[in-house]
Motif scaffolding. Structure first.
Motif, PDB file in Angstrom:
ATOM      1  N   UNK A 112      -4.656 -10.041  36.771  1.00  0.00           N
ATOM      2  CA  UNK A 112      -4.126 -10.091  38.140  1.00  0.00           C
ATOM      3  C   UNK A 112      -3.530 -11.475  38.392  1.00  0.00           C
ATOM      4  N   UNK A 113      -2.224 -11.574  38.700  1.00  0.00           N
ATOM      5  CA  UNK A 113      -1.594 -12.891  38.907  1.00  0.00           C
ATOM      6  C   UNK A 113      -2.112 -13.556  40.187  1.00  0.00           C
ATOM      7  N   UNK A 114      -2.461 -14.809  40.066  1.00  0.00           N
ATOM      8  CA  UNK A 114      -2.870 -15.623  41.218  1.00  0.00           C
ATOM      9  C   UNK A 114      -1.919 -16.802  41.290  1.00  0.00           C
ATOM     10  N   UNK A 115      -1.281 -16.995  42.428  1.00  0.00           N
ATOM     11  CA  UNK A 115      -0.297 -18.079  42.563  1.00  0.00           C
ATOM     12  C   UNK A 115      -0.980 -19.443  42.465  1.00  0.00           C
ATOM     13  N   UNK A 116      -0.381 -20.341  41.693  1.00  0.00           N
ATOM     14  CA  UNK A 116      -0.901 -21.707  41.533  1.00  0.00           C
ATOM     15  C   UNK A 116       0.071 -22.693  42.183  1.00  0.00           C
ATOM     16  N   UNK A 117      -0.277 -23.227  43.363  1.00  0.00           N
ATOM     17  CA  UNK A 117       0.644 -24.128  44.078  1.00  0.00           C
ATOM     18  C   UNK A 117       0.993 -25.388  43.302  1.00  0.00           C
ATOM     19  N   UNK A 118       0.105 -25.808  42.389  1.00  0.00           N
ATOM     20  CA  UNK A 118       0.350 -27.047  41.642  1.00  0.00           C
ATOM     21  C   UNK A 118       1.014 -26.791  40.293  1.00  0.00           C
ATOM     22  N   UNK A 119       1.251 -25.529  39.974  1.00  0.00           N
ATOM     23  CA  UNK A 119       1.842 -25.205  38.677  1.00  0.00           C
ATOM     24  C   UNK A 119       3.362 -25.273  38.705  1.00  0.00           C
ATOM     25  N   UNK A 120       3.960 -24.912  37.579  1.00  0.00           N
ATOM     26  CA  UNK A 120       5.427 -24.978  37.447  1.00  0.00           C
ATOM     27  C   UNK A 120       6.092 -23.645  37.771  1.00  0.00           C
ATOM     28  N   UNK A 121       5.282 -22.594  37.916  1.00  0.00           N
ATOM     29  CA  UNK A 121       5.838 -21.268  38.187  1.00  0.00           C
ATOM     30  C   UNK A 121       6.411 -21.200  39.600  1.00  0.00           C
ATOM     31  N   UNK A 122       7.627 -20.711  39.721  1.00  0.00           N
ATOM     32  CA  UNK A 122       8.244 -20.572  41.039  1.00  0.00           C
ATOM     33  C   UNK A 122       7.686 -19.341  41.739  1.00  0.00           C
TER      34      UNK A 122
END
Length: 485
Positions: A112-122
């Motif tokens: 299940x994808x969880x958004x990472x605010x500090x990551x590089x994924x847009x």
């Protein structure tokens, strides 16, 4: 006791809304991060799941505990999928005949994808990945993958955001806002703050939702309407309430309330500002603006110094210099300017050029900062091929004694490319001044910490400079003599 319980209930409701205000207005969480903050908000105010999970896991046979599936589903409803997987593993180990369906559910929860605010994924990349995962969950339902286990099938329906299934868990959800956040988690995880109240409006018209709507439609536009705070007649009680919550939550609502307390408001505000944890630079800037707007100069200096020291510890020189300038702290600005110059000597280039190129009058805060700003200006002029202006500025830094003596050799070395230009850059008088600076530097006390290799390097530089200066002097004399003739 009844009266006390009533006040406790009111306080809890205020805390609930207060925490929501922090998410929406203080942290101003953007799309992607918003739902993560809302999940934390739900978990904070719906913590009975942890107690039940401990009870189940500490029992002799967790998989046979009467609350086992309630705990698994509750964890899923709160988006705590890793913990749900851990509890599910207890059941899977007992059911060898149906281990494949448990493994399939484990894969769905794990991926299940969880958004990472500090990551590089847009946000767009996350949305695409989430939609693929959501389609996979829906495919499992259509294929009856979990038909053999009604509990797993219920979880899968929750994962696809099936409203009827989620509503069936009302005993586990218990509040409208838990239902709302869960539904958004599995249907619209990239929700934006302005859209939140539209989704809420579809599901309920509870008193707390009315407060949420008030927050969104009125609180940002209308000041001095503090309905929640005036539930109580006692000013002393209100002060104690705000004091308690400001130890953990620093909100604009409370700040504005203090502004309208003529006798003790400013004193209490100053005391509370000192207790606000400056966890992030964004939070520090918000608190700083509050202080600047109210001309709280001591608090402004204190905040800036704290942030400057923190940035310096993390080797973020640009941020540290910016904060020290804002604090008007000459001593700290000098220290950071020294670090900038050390970095230049080690690397041969400057960092944070935007800041250094736009210091303006701020460079007058300290002599070392003035030198740093002017020295960067020299490099900018040189880079723009404005050689005559660069030469004049470089010379003035030395002759006006703005440059620290320890950097004289560096500056003289910077003059070498100008001395070697085909066109004469330094005039006769300027060349003599450079020669004088070189001789003054060589006639000074030698640095006892220098190694033999360092001395050899300095000696080589000196010889190169003397040759370049002599050549330039001869060319300048010829040039100026020709002009006079």
């Amino acid at each position: 006791t009844t009266e006390k319980n009533k006040y406790v209930s009111i306080l809890l409701a205020i805390e609930l809304i207060w925490n929501l205000c922090e998410v929406l207005f203080i942290d101003a969480a953007p799309a992607g991060s918003l739902l993560l903050h809302l999940l934390d908000w739900v978990r904070l105010h719906k913590s009975d799941v942890d107690a039940r999970a401990r009870e189940v896991l500490q029992s002799d046979s967790p998989a046979h505990h009467q609350s086992y599936w309630d705990v698994v589903i509750s964890l899923v409803l709160q988006g705590r999928v890793d913990e749900a997987r851990q509890v599910l593993s207890k059941q899977a180990s007992l059911r060898a005949e149906s281990s494949s369906v448990f493994k399939r559910m484990d894969v769905l929860l794990h991926t299940m994808p969880i958004f990472n605010p500090t990551g590089t994924q847009t946000l767009t990349e996350f949305d695409v990945k989430w939609r693929h995962w959501h389609e996979e969950c829906d495919r499992c339902l259509q294929d009856n993958t979990f038909a053999s286990n009604r509990h797993l099938e219920t979880i899968c329906k929750i994962l696809v955001g099936d409203e009827d299934t989620i509503l069936e868990q009302k005993e586990l959800l218990s509040t409208w806002y838990h239902f709302l956040v869960t539904r958004l988690l599995f249907t619209h995880p990239t929700i934006k703050p302005p859209d939140l109240h539209y989704y809420a409006q579809v599901h309920t018209t509870s008193p707390i939702l009315l407060s949420l709507r008030y927050c969104y439609t009125e609180l940002k536009l209308v000041k001095n309407k503090y309905y929640l705070l005036f539930y109580f007649n006692s000013d002393k009680f209100i002060y104690l309430f705000i004091y308690f919550f400001l130890r953990v939550f620093f909100h604009l609502l409370a700040v504005d309330y203090f502004d309208h307390c003529p006798e003790f408001g400013r004193v209490y505000l100053e005391l509370q500002i000192e207790r606000v944890p400056l966890d992030t630079e964004r939070k520090a800037i918000k608190v700083l603006r509050i202080c600047e707007d109210r001309q709280m100069s001591e608090q402004v200096r204190s905040i800036c110094k704290i942030m400057a020291k923190r940035a310096l510890r993390n080797n973020r020189l640009g941020s540290a210099l910016s904060w020290s300038i804002r604090a008007k702290d000459a001593a700290f600005a000098t220290l950071i300017s020294e670090r900038f110059l050390q970095d230049y000597c080690n690397k041969g280039s400057f960092t944070d050029l935007d800041l250094l190129d736009n210091l303006g009058p701020a460079m007058l805060l300290s002599d070392r900062l003035t030198f740093l700003g002017k020295y960067r200006e020299f490099h900018r002029l040189y880079g723009e091929n404005r050689f005559s202006e660069a030469a004049k500025l470089l010379l003035s830094l030395m002759t006006a004694k703005i440059a620290p003596r320890s950097l004289w050799m560096t500056l003289l070395t910077d003059a070498l490319p100008l001395l070697e230009q085909k066109e004469v850059i330094f005039s006769v008088d300027q060349t003599y001044e450079l020669m004088s600076c070189l001789e003054e530097l060589n006639s000074g006390t030698k640095d006892s910490s220098q190694t033999d290799q360092d001395e050899d390097i300095e000696s080589t530089k000196t010889e190169l400079l003397r040759l370049a200066l002599a050549r330039n002097l001869a060319m300048a004399i010829v040039k100026e003599g020709t002009i006079e003739t």
